[in-house]
Design an enzyme around this catalytic site. Structure first.
Site, PDB file in Angstrom:
ATOM      1  N   LEU A 274       0.842  -1.196   0.000  1.00  9.91           N
ATOM      2  CA  LEU A 274       0.000   0.000   0.000  1.00  9.91           C
ATOM      3  C   LEU A 274       0.881   1.252   0.000  1.00  9.91           C
ATOM      4  CD1 LEU A 274      -2.889   1.184   0.145  1.00  9.91           C
ATOM      5  CD2 LEU A 274      -2.497   1.442   2.585  1.00  9.91           C
ATOM      6  N   TYR A 275       2.022   1.149   0.678  1.00  7.22           N
ATOM      7  CA  TYR A 275       2.966   2.274   0.660  1.00  7.22           C
ATOM      8  C   TYR A 275       3.308   2.636  -0.788  1.00  7.22           C
ATOM      9  CZ  TYR A 275       7.436   4.696   0.811  1.00  7.22           C
ATOM     10  OH  TYR A 275       8.444   5.597   0.607  1.00  7.22           O
ATOM     11  N   ALA A 276       3.690   1.620  -1.554  1.00  5.31           N
ATOM     12  CA  ALA A 276       4.051   1.846  -2.954  1.00  5.31           C
ATOM     13  C   ALA A 276       2.849   2.408  -3.725  1.00  5.31           C
ATOM     14  CB  ALA A 276       4.519   0.541  -3.579  1.00  5.31           C
ATOM     15  N   THR A 278       0.463   4.254  -2.604  1.00  5.92           N
ATOM     16  CA  THR A 278       0.214   5.680  -2.306  1.00  5.92           C
ATOM     17  C   THR A 278       1.255   6.559  -3.000  1.00  5.92           C
ATOM     18  OG1 THR A 278       1.461   5.611  -0.205  1.00  5.92           O
ATOM     19  CG2 THR A 278      -0.929   5.257  -0.087  1.00  5.92           C
TER      20      THR A 278
END
Ligand SMILES: O=C(O)[C@H]1O[C@H](OP(=O)(O)OP(=O)(O)OC[C@H]2O[C@@H](n3ccc(=O)[nH]c3=O)[C@H](O)[C@@H]2O)[C@H](O)[C@@H](O)[C@@H]1O
Length: 495
Positions: A274-276, A278
């Site tokens: 999810l980091y990637a 965002t």
């Protein structure tokens, strides 16, 4: 009145107010003096309403100041106050804006002083996430060459806030003010742009960390998506003139890409975390603000940046801590049996890349007054990596030598938590456009890190001796060792 309804009425009214209500309660229950009770009820309601109004006014001055700012229409904009309100972040609507805390002539003077360039032709940069790892180093480097810098940071507790405070003190010592404020605080951002005509925003504030995204997904959306939008909204619709934006994307956008080295032309539509996702969303959002509002925007894809004053949530940092304390460390092995590899990039190299990107960013072409752009503005994205991936096991071996202690290793299959088996940057575009050339090997970079680490945590390591051994420089005399140590410390503080 049926018995249970009467009981309910009694229960509700008991909450109304203390002893008077108890008297009222008895009367209501007896059903004898209805008109007197409605009289009292009316008075109690009026009193309660007044008390609520008083409490609201006392506790939420920011909401009042918000409506003042809105009706004053500071900064103009085509649609007036209503349109102006529409770009304020919803995330801040229920909590106090730092704009209501900060203020006054002395504070404004401090802000202007920090943001003022010290040399002719210097730039004025608003650095978000300035008490973060990359933010601190970039702010120091900008200040060292005479640019104006004002920092923002919300000092959240994702990792040790005391480390962030120590960085803030380091910056204060160099004349850089870092405000305690959140990037979703549009009111404060507007106020800052009213005070200072920032030429650039170096937007580094973000929720970092690849694996933590599974634990706290919403914080990634709040910082990396909503926060970015808030910054871009203010830059596009309030700032006059519009600044150029340089912001932190991530190598993680390459996700499941297997073509190597990773080039900006490769696919980035398969994020593994999810980091990637965002960060990838941020790149799409940047396109929109460039397209509609003429903001000059440069995204920098950082590759596992490390060094002095680094992030304790990153593997090299917490491995070093664990090695020193004798705790076990867990190393991930990729599905093909190979060690995980990273294109570890030293902070000084990344700082040079950030400054190069700022210096070549070009101007925004839009106007917050007219809402129109005069033509296309630059929209760029660059890899900032080291171009030589190193197995994580090798990184640990270097740390073991530098720390003079063996790690207690546990090797496991890489969990499916957003991690990727390897990263490898192609930096041709950054090299071509602003001369980006990483020069620091992992051995040399970790030596600087361990020097700082031992110093910061007051560890009794014979670091210079060990460091020199790793660098193959022979056994230094104690005086040359201390000179070396001083040089490393100066370097970490001025980079
Ligand atoms: O380059 C990037 O885009 C990203 O780099 C880092 O993410 P990462 O490379 O995963 O850095 P670490 O969390 O320090 O992990 C480094 C390596 O150590 C490995 N690792 C990590 C943790 C652990 O317990 N064991 C372990 O073997 C990981 O698999 C990875 O290969 C940063 O944390 C991100 O914020 C940044 O955006």
């Amino acid at each position: 009145m049926p018995a249970d309804a009467a009981a309910k009425g009694m229960k509700l009214e008991r909450y109304a107010s203390g002893a008077g209500a108890m008297l009222l309660l008895r009367r209501v229950a007896s059903g004898k003096v209805v008109s007197a009770s409605s009289h009292l009820l009316f008075r109690a309601t009026v009193l309660a309403t007044l008390a609520l109004v008083f409490l609201f006014t006392f506790h939420y001055p920011s909401l009042l100041s918000r409506s003042f700012t809105l009706s004053s229409g500071a900064g103009g904009g085509e649609g007036g106050a209503a349109a102006h309100a529409s770009h304020r972040s919803l995330l801040m609507s229920s909590s106090a804006s730092a704009a209501s805390v900060y203020g006054g002539a002395a504070w404004e003077k401090e802000v202007r002083r920090s943001a003022k360039p010290r040399k002719d032709g210097g730039i004025a940069v608003l650095v978000t996430g300035a008490a973060g790892f990359v933010g601190t180093h970039c702010s120091l480097a900008l200040r060292a060459r005479g640019d104006g810098v004002l920092g923002l940071d919300n000092f959240n507790a994702y990792y040790d806030p005391e480390l962030k405070r120590a960085r803030q003190r380091l910056l204060a010592g160099r004349g850089v003010l870092v405000l305690d404020a959140d990037i979703n605080d549009a009111l404060l951002l507007e106020k800052l742009f009213d005070l200072v005509p920032f030429t650039h925003v170096l937007h580094l504030a973000a929720q970092a960390g690849v694996r933590y995204a599974m634990e706290a997904p919403q914080t990634y959306v709040a910082s990396n998506v909503a926060g970015l939008v808030t910054v871009l909204e203010v830059a596009a619709k309030h700032a006059d003139p519009q600044p150029a934006i340089v912001w932190a994307s991530s190598s993680s956008v390459y996700g499941l890409n297997t073509d190597a080295p990773f080039s900006e032309e490769h696919r980035t539509d398969r994020p593994a975390s999810l980091y990637a996702a965002t960060k990838k969303a941020g790149e799409a959002i940047a396109h929109t603000y460039n397209h509609i509002y003429g903001l000059s925007i440069t995204g920098l894809r950082f590759f596992t940046v490390y060094g002095p004053w680094g992030r304790p949530d990153m593997a090299y940092f917490f491995f070093a801590k664990s090695i020193v304390s004798g705790e076990p460390i867990t190393l991930f092995r990729a599905a093909d049996g190979a060690d995980a590899r990273r294109d570890f990039t030293y902070i000084d190299d990344v700082v040079k890349g950030c400054l190069g990107a700022l210096d070549t960013s070009g101007k925004s072409t839009g106007s917050s007054k007219s809402g129109k752009k005069s033509g296309p503005a630059p929209l760029r994205v660059y890899n900032l990596g080291n171009t030589s991936p190193v197995p994580v096991t090798r990184m640990v071996a270097i740390l073991e030598k530098l720390l003079g202690k063996k790690a207690n290793k546990r090797i496991v299959a890489m969990p499916s938590n957003g991690d990727v088996p390897f990263t490898h940057a192609n930096v041709t575009h950054a090299a071509h456009d602003f001369g980006y050339r990483p020069t620091t090997s992992l051995d040399a970079g970790l030596r600087h890190f361990v020097d700082w680490f031992a110093d910061y945590y007051k560890l009794k390591l014979d670091v210079p001796k060990i460091a020199a051994k790793v660098a193959g420089a022979g056994k230094p005399s104690s005086s040359s060792a201390s000179k070396k140590k001083k040089k490393a410390a100066a370097m970490s503080a001025s980079s």
